[in-house]
Design a protein around this motif. Structure first.
Motif, PDB file in Angstrom:
ATOM      1  N   SER A  30      15.111  71.612  17.733  1.00 24.63           N
ATOM      2  CA  SER A  30      15.938  72.511  18.521  1.00 24.63           C
ATOM      3  C   SER A  30      17.295  72.678  17.854  1.00 24.63           C
ATOM      4  O   SER A  30      17.798  71.748  17.226  1.00 24.63           O
ATOM      5  N   ILE A  31      17.882  73.863  17.990  1.00 21.93           N
ATOM      6  CA  ILE A  31      19.228  74.130  17.481  1.00 21.93           C
ATOM      7  C   ILE A  31      20.115  74.540  18.654  1.00 21.93           C
ATOM      8  O   ILE A  31      19.771  75.450  19.397  1.00 21.93           O
ATOM      9  N   ASN A  32      21.217  73.844  18.799  1.00 22.98           N
ATOM     10  CA  ASN A  32      22.160  74.188  19.860  1.00 22.98           C
ATOM     11  C   ASN A  32      23.111  75.253  19.315  1.00 22.98           C
ATOM     12  O   ASN A  32      22.693  76.364  19.004  1.00 22.98           O
ATOM     13  N   SER A  33      24.357  74.954  19.164  1.00 19.26           N
ATOM     14  CA  SER A  33      25.289  75.973  18.673  1.00 19.26           C
ATOM     15  C   SER A  33      25.156  76.148  17.164  1.00 19.26           C
ATOM     16  O   SER A  33      24.803  75.220  16.436  1.00 19.26           O
ATOM     17  N   GLY A  52      26.080  80.181  20.947  1.00 19.89           N
ATOM     18  CA  GLY A  52      25.251  79.194  21.600  1.00 19.89           C
ATOM     19  C   GLY A  52      23.775  79.555  21.517  1.00 19.89           C
ATOM     20  O   GLY A  52      23.410  80.646  21.073  1.00 19.89           O
ATOM     21  N   SER A  53      22.941  78.632  21.971  1.00 19.31           N
ATOM     22  CA  SER A  53      21.504  78.862  21.905  1.00 19.31           C
ATOM     23  C   SER A  53      21.078  80.048  22.767  1.00 19.31           C
ATOM     24  O   SER A  53      20.082  80.713  22.474  1.00 19.31           O
ATOM     25  N   GLY A  54      21.865  80.332  23.795  1.00 18.80           N
ATOM     26  CA  GLY A  54      21.554  81.462  24.677  1.00 18.80           C
ATOM     27  C   GLY A  54      22.202  82.764  24.269  1.00 18.80           C
ATOM     28  O   GLY A  54      21.991  83.798  24.910  1.00 18.80           O
ATOM     29  N   GLY A  55      23.004  82.706  23.207  1.00 19.35           N
ATOM     30  CA  GLY A  55      23.623  83.922  22.691  1.00 19.35           C
ATOM     31  C   GLY A  55      25.084  84.120  23.046  1.00 19.35           C
ATOM     32  O   GLY A  55      25.687  85.106  22.630  1.00 19.35           O
ATOM     33  N   SER A  56      25.668  83.185  23.779  1.00 23.07           N
ATOM     34  CA  SER A  56      27.092  83.332  24.100  1.00 23.07           C
ATOM     35  C   SER A  56      27.913  83.129  22.832  1.00 23.07           C
ATOM     36  O   SER A  56      27.593  82.284  22.003  1.00 23.07           O
ATOM     37  N   THR A  57      28.972  83.912  22.692  1.00 23.95           N
ATOM     38  CA  THR A  57      29.757  83.890  21.454  1.00 23.95           C
ATOM     39  C   THR A  57      31.232  83.615  21.720  1.00 23.95           C
ATOM     40  O   THR A  57      31.754  83.909  22.803  1.00 23.95           O
TER      41      THR A  57
END
Length: 121
Positions: A30-33, A52-57
């Motif tokens: 898994s890759i986090n940030s 972030g892993s969810g796409g937050s920048t």
């Protein structure tokens, strides 16, 4: 063995664009940030952008509106689109990621070797 390999650096005139890529490889769970840093001669390494892993920048103030970070989770790759480049953007750009691999029991930081970006005036 997890590795991060950057590509896409080079020489460009002020006002031009470059796109950096960083691919993570190895036994990755898994890759986090995923993050881009840069270091200019005689200066400390500084954070440019993170995703972030969810796409937050998040972006440093000095690249806000000019640079865009993105990632392709299927390819374990992060990108940095750099537009309206300035001479002060000249630096070695490093990729960083927090990765959980088969060799660790927790996320740890990994770094690429860097790619040179030179912006001429």
């Amino acid at each position: 063995q997890v590795q991060l390999v950057e590509s896409g650096g080079g020489l460009v005139q002020a006002g031009g664009s470059l796109r950096l890529s960083c691919a993570a490889s190895g036994s990755i769970f898994s890759i986090n940030s995923m993050n881009w840093y840069r270091q200019a001669p005689g200066k400390q390494r500084e954070l440019v952008a993170s995703i972030g892993s969810g796409g937050s920048t998040n972006y440093a103030d000095f690249v806000q509106g000019r640079f865009t970070i993105s990632r392709d989770n299927a390819k374990n790759t992060v990108y940095l689109q750099m537009n309206s480049l300035k001479p002060e953007d000249t630096a070695v750009y490093y990729c960083n990621a927090k990765i959980l691999s088969s060799q660790t029991i927790a996320f740890r930081d990994y770094w690429g070797r860097g790619t040179q970006v030179t912006v001429s005036s």
